[in-house]
Write a protein that holds these residues in place. Structure first.
Motif, PDB file in Angstrom:
ATOM      1  N   SER A 124      31.948 -16.341  58.819  1.00 48.56           N
ATOM      2  CA  SER A 124      32.203 -15.489  57.938  1.00 48.56           C
ATOM      3  C   SER A 124      31.255 -15.131  57.328  1.00 48.56           C
ATOM      4  O   SER A 124      31.271 -14.193  57.077  1.00 48.56           O
ATOM      5  N   LYS A 125      29.731 -15.264  57.280  1.00 43.87           N
ATOM      6  CA  LYS A 125      29.131 -14.964  56.842  1.00 43.87           C
ATOM      7  C   LYS A 125      27.886 -14.143  58.164  1.00 43.87           C
ATOM      8  O   LYS A 125      27.691 -14.780  59.412  1.00 43.87           O
ATOM      9  N   SER A 126      27.428 -13.416  57.645  1.00 39.10           N
ATOM     10  CA  SER A 126      26.456 -12.682  58.804  1.00 39.10           C
ATOM     11  C   SER A 126      25.138 -12.146  58.170  1.00 39.10           C
ATOM     12  O   SER A 126      24.954 -12.098  56.707  1.00 39.10           O
ATOM     13  N   ILE A 127      24.149 -11.655  58.384  1.00 34.29           N
ATOM     14  CA  ILE A 127      23.180 -11.696  58.544  1.00 34.29           C
ATOM     15  C   ILE A 127      22.395 -10.223  58.738  1.00 34.29           C
ATOM     16  O   ILE A 127      22.466  -9.989  60.270  1.00 34.29           O
ATOM     17  N   ARG A 128      22.143  -8.966  58.767  1.00 31.78           N
ATOM     18  CA  ARG A 128      22.129  -8.419  59.318  1.00 31.78           C
ATOM     19  C   ARG A 128      20.208  -8.346  59.878  1.00 31.78           C
ATOM     20  O   ARG A 128      19.539  -7.435  58.617  1.00 31.78           O
ATOM     21  N   VAL A 129      19.618  -8.050  61.106  1.00 34.37           N
ATOM     22  CA  VAL A 129      17.781  -8.177  61.230  1.00 34.37           C
ATOM     23  C   VAL A 129      18.140  -6.993  62.319  1.00 34.37           C
ATOM     24  O   VAL A 129      18.384  -5.915  62.471  1.00 34.37           O
ATOM     25  N   GLU A 130      17.714  -5.653  60.811  1.00 38.53           N
ATOM     26  CA  GLU A 130      17.482  -3.989  61.311  1.00 38.53           C
ATOM     27  C   GLU A 130      16.021  -4.094  61.486  1.00 38.53           C
ATOM     28  O   GLU A 130      15.405  -3.291  61.949  1.00 38.53           O
ATOM     29  N   ASN A 131      15.546  -5.097  62.223  1.00 41.67           N
ATOM     30  CA  ASN A 131      14.026  -4.755  63.333  1.00 41.67           C
ATOM     31  C   ASN A 131      14.522  -4.559  64.877  1.00 41.67           C
ATOM     32  O   ASN A 131      14.565  -6.298  65.362  1.00 41.67           O
ATOM     33  N   ALA A 132      14.627  -4.562  65.685  1.00 39.89           N
ATOM     34  CA  ALA A 132      14.065  -4.781  67.081  1.00 39.89           C
ATOM     35  C   ALA A 132      13.839  -5.735  67.300  1.00 39.89           C
ATOM     36  O   ALA A 132      13.740  -5.947  68.816  1.00 39.89           O
ATOM     37  N   SER A 133      12.150  -5.640  67.153  1.00 40.82           N
ATOM     38  CA  SER A 133      10.886  -6.810  67.995  1.00 40.82           C
ATOM     39  C   SER A 133      11.386  -8.401  67.145  1.00 40.82           C
ATOM     40  O   SER A 133      10.273  -8.800  67.540  1.00 40.82           O
ATOM     41  N   MET A 134      11.654  -8.080  66.325  1.00 38.84           N
ATOM     42  CA  MET A 134      12.301  -9.984  65.655  1.00 38.84           C
ATOM     43  C   MET A 134      13.154 -10.608  67.113  1.00 38.84           C
ATOM     44  O   MET A 134      13.170 -10.003  67.310  1.00 38.84           O
ATOM     45  N   ASP A 135      12.674 -12.021  66.511  1.00 43.28           N
ATOM     46  CA  ASP A 135      13.221 -12.571  67.933  1.00 43.28           C
ATOM     47  C   ASP A 135      13.263 -14.147  66.785  1.00 43.28           C
ATOM     48  O   ASP A 135      13.713 -14.895  67.592  1.00 43.28           O
ATOM     49  N   GLN A 136      14.365 -14.085  65.294  1.00 37.09           N
ATOM     50  CA  GLN A 136      13.807 -15.515  64.918  1.00 37.09           C
ATOM     51  C   GLN A 136      13.770 -14.981  63.488  1.00 37.09           C
ATOM     52  O   GLN A 136      13.303 -14.142  62.786  1.00 37.09           O
ATOM     53  N   TYR A 137      15.241 -15.950  62.888  1.00 31.56           N
ATOM     54  CA  TYR A 137      14.674 -15.923  61.704  1.00 31.56           C
ATOM     55  C   TYR A 137      15.448 -17.117  61.123  1.00 31.56           C
ATOM     56  O   TYR A 137      16.757 -17.419  62.035  1.00 31.56           O
ATOM     57  N   VAL A 138      14.997 -17.284  59.577  1.00 30.89           N
ATOM     58  CA  VAL A 138      15.214 -18.008  59.220  1.00 30.89           C
ATOM     59  C   VAL A 138      16.792 -17.992  57.617  1.00 30.89           C
ATOM     60  O   VAL A 138      16.650 -17.159  56.429  1.00 30.89           O
ATOM     61  N   VAL A 139      17.009 -18.824  58.392  1.00 37.40           N
ATOM     62  CA  VAL A 139      18.527 -19.374  57.323  1.00 37.40           C
ATOM     63  C   VAL A 139      18.271 -20.163  56.220  1.00 37.40           C
ATOM     64  O   VAL A 139      18.243 -21.468  56.569  1.00 37.40           O
TER      65      VAL A 139
END
Length: 172
Positions: A124-139
Motif C-alpha cells: 500500500s505504500k510507494s516511493i517514486r524515485v525520479e532519477n533513472a541513474s539511481m540503483d538503490q534507495y534507503v527506506v
C-alpha cells in the motif's frame, strides 16, 4: 497493446540486509546506571522526613481543634522498565532494465517506483524515485515488523514495467 506504448522489460531488484536501530536513546550498556539512579531517587523520597502539622501549644478550650494524624511515609514507587521502540531501515537495490519487452533498447527510462507494505498482497505504500541513474534507495523509519518490497521502472511516457520479484525484510 493498442495504446502505442512500449512495455519495459521485467528487471530484478534486491534488498540489502541492512538494519539501523534508532529510537529513544536507550543504550543497553547504560541501563544498569539508569536503574540505579531511579532506585536512588526513590530511596531518597522514602527516607525524607515527614513534617507533621503543628498546633498552638496554649489554645483556648473553646477554640481547640483536634490535631490531625501525621501522614505515614509512602513506599517507593516502582517505575516501569524503559522500553526502546525499534525503528529500522531497508536498502532496496535494483538493476535497471536495458530493453523493452519487444527486445528493443530502452532509451527513455525516467525512474523507478518502490512499492512496499507489511503484506505481500497489500503493498500500500510507494516511493517514486525520479532519477533513472539511481540503483538503490534507503527506506527509513520502519517500525518493527516484516516488510515486502517490489520495484517497477517507468519511462518518459509513463509506461511501467512489471513489478520485480518481491523482497522481504524483517525489522526486529
Amino acid at each position: 497493446m493498442g495504446t502505442g506504448r512500449s512495455r519495459i522489460a521485467l528487471f530484478t531488484a534486491a534488498l540489502l540486509l541492512s538494519s539501523a536501530l534508532t529510537g529513544c536513546g536507550f543504550d543497553d550498556d547504560d541501563s544498569s546506571s539508569k536503574t540505579q539512579s531511579a532506585a536512588a531517587a526513590a530511596a531518597a523520597v522514602a527516607d525524607a522526613p515527614s513534617i507533621a502539622p503543628t498546633t498552638d501549644p496554649t489554645p483556648s478550650p473553646s477554640t481547640q481543634e483536634p490535631t490531625p494524624p501525621s501522614q505515614p511515609t509512602q513506599a517507593p514507587v516502582e517505575l516501569p522498565p524503559i522500553v526502546a521502540s525499534v525503528i529500522g531501515s531497508a536498502t532496496v537495490q535494483w538493476a535497471a532494465p536495458q530493453q523493452k519487452t519487444d527486445g528493443s533498447a530502452l532509451q527513455n527510462l525516467a525512474g523507478f517506483t518502490i512499492v512496499y507494505g507489511t503484506s505481500a498482497n497489500n503493498l500500500s505504500k510507494s516511493i517514486r524515485v525520479e532519477n533513472a541513474s539511481m540503483d538503490q534507495y534507503v527506506v527509513e523509519q520502519l517500525p518493527a515488523g516484516t516488510y515486502y518490497f517490489g520495484v517497477k521502472a517507468y519511462d518518459a511516457a509513463g509506461a511501467e514495467s512489471e513489478m520485480s520479484n518481491l523482497m522481504t525484510k524483517v525489522i526486529s
